[in-house]
Write a protein that holds these residues in place. Sequence first.
Motif, PDB file in Angstrom:
ATOM      1  N   THR A  30      -3.889  10.024  -2.576  1.00  8.59           N
ATOM      2  CA  THR A  30      -4.370   8.667  -2.310  1.00  8.59           C
ATOM      3  C   THR A  30      -3.288   7.856  -1.612  1.00  8.59           C
ATOM      4  O   THR A  30      -3.554   7.153  -0.623  1.00  8.59           O
ATOM      5  CB  THR A  30      -4.791   7.968  -3.615  1.00  8.59           C
TER       6      THR A  30
ATOM      7  N   LEU B  64      -3.459   6.448   2.320  1.00 14.81           N
ATOM      8  CA  LEU B  64      -3.257   5.039   2.637  1.00 14.81           C
ATOM      9  C   LEU B  64      -2.135   4.859   3.656  1.00 14.81           C
ATOM     10  O   LEU B  64      -2.237   4.036   4.572  1.00 14.81           O
ATOM     11  CB  LEU B  64      -2.933   4.258   1.367  1.00 14.81           C
TER      12      LEU B  64
ATOM     13  N   ALA C  87       0.437   1.150  -3.774  1.00 20.16           N
ATOM     14  CA  ALA C  87      -0.955   0.948  -4.174  1.00 20.16           C
ATOM     15  C   ALA C  87      -1.113   0.772  -5.680  1.00 20.16           C
ATOM     16  O   ALA C  87      -2.177   1.035  -6.229  1.00 20.16           O
ATOM     17  CB  ALA C  87      -1.835   2.101  -3.679  1.00 20.16           C
TER      18      ALA C  87
ATOM     19  N   PHE D 154       0.809  -1.206   0.000  1.00 21.68           N
ATOM     20  CA  PHE D 154       0.000   0.000   0.000  1.00 21.68           C
ATOM     21  C   PHE D 154       0.849   1.266   0.000  1.00 21.68           C
ATOM     22  O   PHE D 154       0.315   2.369  -0.124  1.00 21.68           O
ATOM     23  CB  PHE D 154      -0.959   0.001   1.193  1.00 21.68           C
TER      24      PHE D 154
END
Length: 539
Positions: free
Chosen positions: A140, A144, A117, A114
């Motif tokens: 994003t 995360l 990602a 992640f």
Amino acid sequence: MSPETHESEWAKNMIKAEENQLAAPAPEQLSQLAPQVFEDTVSHTAERDHFATDHLLADLKERAISSGVVTMVAQGAQFALTLVATMVLARLLTPQDFGLVAMVTTVIGFFRIFNDAGLSTATVQREGITHAQVSNLFWTNVTLGVTISLILAISAPGIAWFYQEPRLISITLALCITFLFTTSTVQHMALLKRQMRFKAIALIQVSSMAAGILTGIGMALLKFGSWSLVGMQLATPIVALFLTWSASRWRTRSLLNFGANLTASSFLWSLARGSDSLLIGRFYGSASLGLYSRAAALLNRPLEQAMGPLEAVFVPTFSRLQAQPERYRRIAFQVYDSMALGSFPFAGMLLALAHPLTLVVLGPKWESAAMIFAGFTLVALYTPIASVAGWLLSSQGRGRDYMVLSSISSSVTVLFFLVGLHFGPVGVAMSYSLSCLLVQLPVAYYIVGRRGPVTTSDLWSRFFRHSPLWGVVCGATWLIRTLVSNFAPAEQLLICAPVGLLAGGAFVCSYAPLRRAAMNLLTALQELLKSRGYLSSAK
């Protein structure tokens, strides 16, 4: 109209309107504009500076070769640093110190994917991308990272309970913050890869690794024990963040589907690949896990350091060739041959020299790890050639196929770990190696060959073409080692390794398919040297 198309058209209209109405706006006019219009103007300028790739096509071959050379030099430096760190820390710390940190890093490893990602590959692979899209992907990634840090912090008591080791709470709390640093560099690094700025990437990787290793060794000398390894893992991403942001001038302010597939794929794989340490730590304890983790790291660290940057070179290269299938196919074969010529003899020597190599690198107290390391050596043969298949999927934007492949490989990996667990850490290592060659590689080649310029038969023909090289090098090295088995471990390495390499070189020269592959590689390197003026200056 898709959301991505709508966004693109809307941005174009806003930029066009601004160019028509506000060609040279005064400061007071700018203050009256809607914030999004101003952002789009900045985005339009940023796209020219950071996102355009047309200028790379003119000399793509030269750039790819040059990037490969830079990357391999950087990997050589990183390998040397890793080797020094491994040798020094193995003598300053105990197996239990490594085992404690490995318990936490096993759990953290489930979430490592992640960091990216799958969104950095999306940025590199897409032919056209905007500032707004990259900005969205950046936030994003960061979101995360923050989320995972919080999840791990909350889970720290549970991790300590699972392993029956209270010291893991503080270690988990310290290591979970690495996600805050690593996720903040993902898109900046992706833009450097997109522009094929591999000299900057190499400098970042080597410098950050050196900083982390120096931190770890310094703490070990000061008797910090397992916290020396924690300090090393914290210092590396902190330095990398500073250097990456300095190298990439892009600043922040749909690819998500492709990135989501890569994320899910890699998350499944990280869960499966980390389950071995989880199982060994649970059923055999920290000392056995320490031996297992060091044996695995002795093999996996050099592979990871080589494959990661090479992926950064070749995925952009393949991605730029999507509209030229014949050229794509030709370069894919050259890359495969290069990987095989390096990995097959390397894996053969590692199997034959597993025992003396473990003693030289880790020291006498780690002798029990030698058999575990030997069990892993087939992975050194599998990983480079399987990575080429993954690069083809990524460069073609085949996220769904990547997801299918990862799901199958993950399930097979866990199954084989469970089978090998009955035989201890050595059984787990050998079982995993067999799963790679007997199941995972055939599945990967089948999925890759269903679409695209490179077929399944292409991949298998090259695999069987190179496979005798592994047997020749392994056999020759093993034979010589039996003759010098009473020598000191370092002497065995110094005698046997050159013999194995000479045997492999002789076989390559005498076997026409491998000779042609080697000549193609040499020709490519000569072209690079000529383009740089090195050959003419030597004359």
